[in-house]
Motif scaffolding. Structure first.
Motif, short mmCIF file in Angstrom:
data_model
loop_
_atom_site.label_atom_id
_atom_site.label_comp_id
_atom_site.label_asym_id
_atom_site.label_seq_id
_atom_site.Cartn_x
_atom_site.Cartn_y
_atom_site.Cartn_z
N LYS A 105 43.68 33.90 35.56
CA LYS A 105 44.37 34.90 36.38
C LYS A 105 43.68 36.25 36.33
O LYS A 105 43.76 37.04 37.24
CB LYS A 105 45.83 35.08 35.89
CG LYS A 105 46.67 33.83 36.06
CD LYS A 105 46.97 33.54 37.51
CE LYS A 105 47.89 32.33 37.63
NZ LYS A 105 47.88 31.77 38.99
N ARG A 106 43.06 36.55 35.18
CA ARG A 106 42.35 37.83 35.05
C ARG A 106 40.86 37.52 34.93
O ARG A 106 40.43 36.87 33.97
CB ARG A 106 42.84 38.59 33.82
CG ARG A 106 44.28 39.07 33.96
CD ARG A 106 44.88 39.42 32.64
NE ARG A 106 44.87 38.26 31.75
CZ ARG A 106 45.43 38.23 30.54
NH1 ARG A 106 46.01 39.30 30.07
NH2 ARG A 106 45.39 37.14 29.81
N LYS A 166 39.62 34.43 44.83
CA LYS A 166 40.83 35.05 45.37
C LYS A 166 41.50 34.09 46.36
O LYS A 166 42.73 34.01 46.43
CB LYS A 166 40.46 36.37 46.07
CG LYS A 166 41.62 37.25 46.41
CD LYS A 166 42.15 37.97 45.17
CE LYS A 166 43.36 38.81 45.52
NZ LYS A 166 44.09 39.23 44.31
N PRO A 212 45.41 33.20 44.72
CA PRO A 212 45.74 34.46 45.41
C PRO A 212 46.30 35.55 44.48
O PRO A 212 46.10 36.73 44.74
CB PRO A 212 46.80 34.04 46.43
CG PRO A 212 46.58 32.57 46.62
CD PRO A 212 46.09 32.04 45.31
N ASP A 213 46.97 35.17 43.38
CA ASP A 213 47.52 36.22 42.52
C ASP A 213 46.56 36.62 41.40
O ASP A 213 46.95 37.32 40.46
CB ASP A 213 48.88 35.78 41.93
CG ASP A 213 48.75 34.52 41.10
OD1 ASP A 213 47.76 33.77 41.30
OD2 ASP A 213 49.63 34.28 40.24
N ALA A 214 45.29 36.21 41.51
CA ALA A 214 44.33 36.56 40.46
C ALA A 214 43.98 38.04 40.53
O ALA A 214 43.95 38.63 41.61
CB ALA A 214 43.06 35.73 40.62
N ASP A 215 43.77 38.64 39.34
CA ASP A 215 43.37 40.04 39.25
C ASP A 215 41.87 40.04 38.97
O ASP A 215 41.43 39.68 37.89
CB ASP A 215 44.16 40.68 38.10
CG ASP A 215 43.87 42.16 37.98
OD1 ASP A 215 43.16 42.71 38.85
OD2 ASP A 215 44.35 42.78 37.01
#
Lengths: 650, 161
Positions: A384-385, A420, A424-427
């Motif tokens: 995610k990050r 991404k 889609p919610d990846a930082d």
């Protein structure tokens, strides 16, 4: 006495602003052998050249001297001019009074005196020049292409489509190179396989292309127009004629799924009998002799399973290397690159943590045919990050790579976009030094990626460290001037491109030079980017320096056009300004042979003397300077000619 | 006379800096204080008053930035030289007393950091003399050393006398 004509150029005002041209004409006209002397504003222009031609005919000149710019600039022009007027082009002599006089001096009086001396010395040499004739050599209308990546593929197809035979040599079991590993290409997001594999298939079925995969060039002799090549075909232990590529052997192999796949950057697994990837060309299996139980230990269970299941009896454990020899007129070196070894930057902990990976590894993670089936998962979980680090191994003198690798900014943008899209919610943060989006559509793509929510933070990452099972990246945000750190589930290193170490041997075989970055040196960085200083040898793709796919394909087609240009000639003419051995004086000591950088000297066993291969000799003069018996004469640069020239300026 | 800022930049390869920030990102001091190594190099190059900054004195000279610099800029070497220049020009940090304490110790004992009782104990354990051999062990040598320091006006510049 020879009849000499001397022509002094003003070069607009480049020469005449410093040098008193009229005075030079006046002084030079006093030399008894100078029967014609004139000046003109632009000697290289049509009226200037006509002036020379007219003077040759009217005064029955034996030699011509033009005092103007550097011979590198206009010697070919004026040689053609005198040739037109019926004079041998080697009876032309150029005196450089621009670069070596007017441009480098401020004092007009002294510069004029120097110009007079320079022209006098040229006249002295001109009076000793002899006519020389070029020897024609027939050209073998075939080409060798070394390397089967996108550069080698494009060059081979272009040459073959022009009607010439091509031998394409690739060391891996399949052609395709690095591009076959990519998922999508920037900035258009074309699927790499979709645009590459049709070309690979075209190569395989082209009647003019002979494909030699799993092969290496062993030796190359000869010179432009007539190279003799010897290629070693490594044993595949599979009969190429019988194998149908069905794959049942790979499934049956006892080591199936237990050996790290080179194609998948070690992330995926293969067996001891394998194809690098499903779209391989040729689609024929290969046994890895380093891993195969039967080849290594002579035993594989009760019997080798691959041989048991093969319905066409293609397994050939007693396979031996084969050697193929052929002649070609031209060679293209398209040996590509190696990804920078990330372990050379220990502060990024690539060796230490599996969730620190290189750009090329992430390509395999993305690829639908890759080890995770195209799903970006790290230890079974979606990251995610994510932090991208640019310039890993590029613009970095610490690891000896001062150059920019030209592709990383853009492949990072592409990979950030793909991540991404999949998460889609990846930082996602990109830590960059400078953003270099120079190609067509690149800046627009960079803007699009930023709008998608990818954070671009200026300032490169300083270090990666792990603590309590977590991973952190430290950097400075150089726009804020503040250091910061980010926790990351995945760190992607934007590794650069480095010279292919396997190409070193090819470079030595062909006597190619390297530029300071370690890539092959082109003949001229701007005007001859696909040629090398070795006639008949051309460069394509990253072998010459980092470049992206569009530039690689363009250069590959450029190299092909130069090859076709050469092969379309029946004969080529070598410069006659070469070394000549006086057989009566030569004692056969072979000093020249050891010194010659082009291997142009051969020992004549019968006569016990040296002889020079006219096609290989470049006229560098090393041999003539070193010959203990003084029996080597340089055509067009004889001792008499040089001494006469020197005496005038001393 | 020491080097000018420009000479320090030339010798330290400071003009090769691409302001990537790997120095600041690597700096253990910078995480705790206002030292921004990259900014010091930038200020030096822009002709700003880098020798008057307090941050110049926050570097512990651990050399991590210099080790990691991709352009072989001698960041730490330059900081040390900029400090020399600062002292020569009479700029001493006002926020920290540490440089003054070091100079005083150097003047009084001949060592910037005299042996602590703890170190003396360890020396005894591993079989070394309690006192290290330096200028402080000989009163006459120490006096000569102090004369040398006076001549260089270091104590005066440091505001000690």
């Amino acid at each position: 006495m020879k009849r000499i004509g001397v022509f002094i150029c003003h070069c607009g005002v480049n020469i005449s602003n410093t040098v008193d041209v009229k005075k030079v004409v006046e002084e030079i006209s006093k030399i008894p052998s100078v029967v014609a002397c004139a000046d003109y504003q632009y000697m290289c222009s049509d009226p200037g050249q006509d002036m020379i031609k007219k003077a040759i005919k009217e005064n029955q000149l034996d030699s011509v001297v033009v005092a103007a710019c550097s011979p590198r600039m206009h010697e070919p022009t004026f040689r053609a001019t005198v040739s037109d007027a019926g004079m041998n082009p080697y009876c032309f002599e150029m005196s450089n009074i621009r670069e070596q006089c007017s441009w480098v001096h401020l004092d007009g009086e002294k510069a004029t005196k120097k110009a007079i001396d320079l022209v006098k010395s040229s006249v002295a040499r001109a009076s000793l020049l002899e006519p020389l004739v070029s020897q024609g050599v027939p050209v073998v209308p075939k080409a060798l292409v070394i390397g089967g990546g996108i550069a080698g593929i494009q060059t081979s197809l272009d040459i073959a489509n022009s009607g010439y035979k091509v031998y394409l040599v690739e060391k891996e079991p399949s052609i395709g190179g690095h591009m076959a590993r990519f998922d999508k290409t920037f900035p258009t997001l074309d699927c790499a396989a979709c645009i590459l594999t049709p070309k690979m298939v075209d190569v395989a079925r082209h009647p003019n292309i002979e494909l030699l995969t799993y092969s290496e060039v062993e030796s190359i002799d000869g010179s432009v127009g007539n190279f003799h090549v010897r290629v070693k075909k490594n044993p595949r232990y599979v009969d190429m004629e019988k194998c149908t590529g069905c794959g049942s052997c790979a499934e049956a192999c006892r080591l199936a799924g237990r050996i790290a796949s080179e194609f998948d950057m070690g992330l995926g697994k293969r067996g001891a009998i394998y194809v690098p990837f499903p779209q391989a060309v040729p689609l024929r299996y290969t046994i890895d002799p380093e891993k195969c139980l039967f080849l290594k230990h002579g035993k594989c269970g009760t019997s080798p399973k691959c041989a048991d299941v093969c319905t066409t009896d293609a397994i050939k454990f007693d396979d031996k290397p084969e050697f193929v020899e052929f002649d070609v007129g031209a060679i293209v070196v398209a040996t590509g690159f190696k990804e920078f070894s990330a372990e050379l930057k220990p502060e990024y902990c690539y060796d230490k943590y599996p969730n620190v990976m290189t750009g090329l590894e992430l390509e395999r993670i993305f690829a639908p045919s890759g080890p995770t089936g195209g799903k970006p998962k790290i230890n079974g979980k979606e990251p995610k990050r994510i932090v991208f680090i640019s310039c890993v191994g590029s613009r970095d003198k610490k690891v000896g790579n001062a150059y920019c690798s030209r592709v990383c900014c853009m492949y990072i943008a592409k990979q950030a976009h793909l991540l991404k899209e999949k998460i889609p919610d990846a930082d996602i943060t990109v830590m960059y030094t400078d953003m270099r989006a120079f190609g067509k559509g690149y800046e627009e793509f960079y803007e699009r990626v930023q709008k998608e929510g990818i954070k671009y933070r200026r300032g490169n990452a300083a270090e990666v460290y792990g603590q309590d099972g977590k991973l952190f990246v430290r950097a400075e945000d150089t726009l804020l001037g503040e250091p910061y750190e980010l926790e990351a589930d995945l760190v992607v290193l934007g590794t650069g491109l480095t010279p292919n170490p396997l190409a070193e041997g090819i470079g030595k075989l062909l006597h190619l030079s390297l530029s300071s970055d370690g890539f092959f040196l082109e003949a001229h960085p701007k005007l001859r980017p696909v040629d090398t200083v070795i006639d008949g040898v051309f460069l394509a793709g990253v072998a010459q320096g980092p470049k992206d796919i569009p530039d690689t394909v363009a250069q590959a087609s450029g190299a092909a056009s130069h090859v076709v240009n050469l092969l379309s000639k029946d004969e080529i003419f070598a410069e006659p300004t070469i070394a000549v051995v006086d057989e009566d004086a030569c004692v056969g000591c072979k000093t020249c042979m050891l010194l010659c950088p082009f291997e142009a000297h051969e020992f004549d066993e019968e006569k016990g003397v040296m002889k020079v291969n006219a096609a290989l000799c470049k006229g560098c003069g090393s041999c003539a300077a070193a010959c203990p018996s003084g029996s080597i004469r340089m055509n067009h640069f004889t001792n008499d000619q040089i001494i006469a020239q020197l005496l005038e300026v001393l | 006379m020491g080097k000018s800022v420009k000479e320090i930049l030339i010798d330290g390869n400071g003009y090769a800096c691409i302001q990537c920030g790997r120095c600041t990102g690597s700096c253990p001091s910078g995480r705790e204080c206002s030292l921004r190594t990259r900014k010091l190099i930038h200020m030096a190059r822009m002709g700003m008053d880098v020798i008057k900054t307090e941050e110049l004195w926050d570097c512990t000279t651990c050399f991590t930035c210099q080790e990691r610099c991709p352009k072989e800029v001698k960041t730490t070497d330059m900081i040390i030289e900029l400090r020399n220049l600062a002292v020569e020009e009479g700029y001493f940090p006002t926020m920290s007393d540490v440089p003054k304490i070091i100079i005083k110790s150097l003047y009084d004992t001949g060592a910037g950091q005299p042996l602590s009782p703890e170190v003396s104990k360890i020396r005894a354990i591993i079989g070394l003399k309690k006192e290290a051999y330096d200028v402080s062990t000989n009163a006459e040598t120490l006096k000569k050393f102090q004369r040398l320091l006076d001549g260089l006006e270091i104590t005066k510049k440091g505001g000690l006398r």
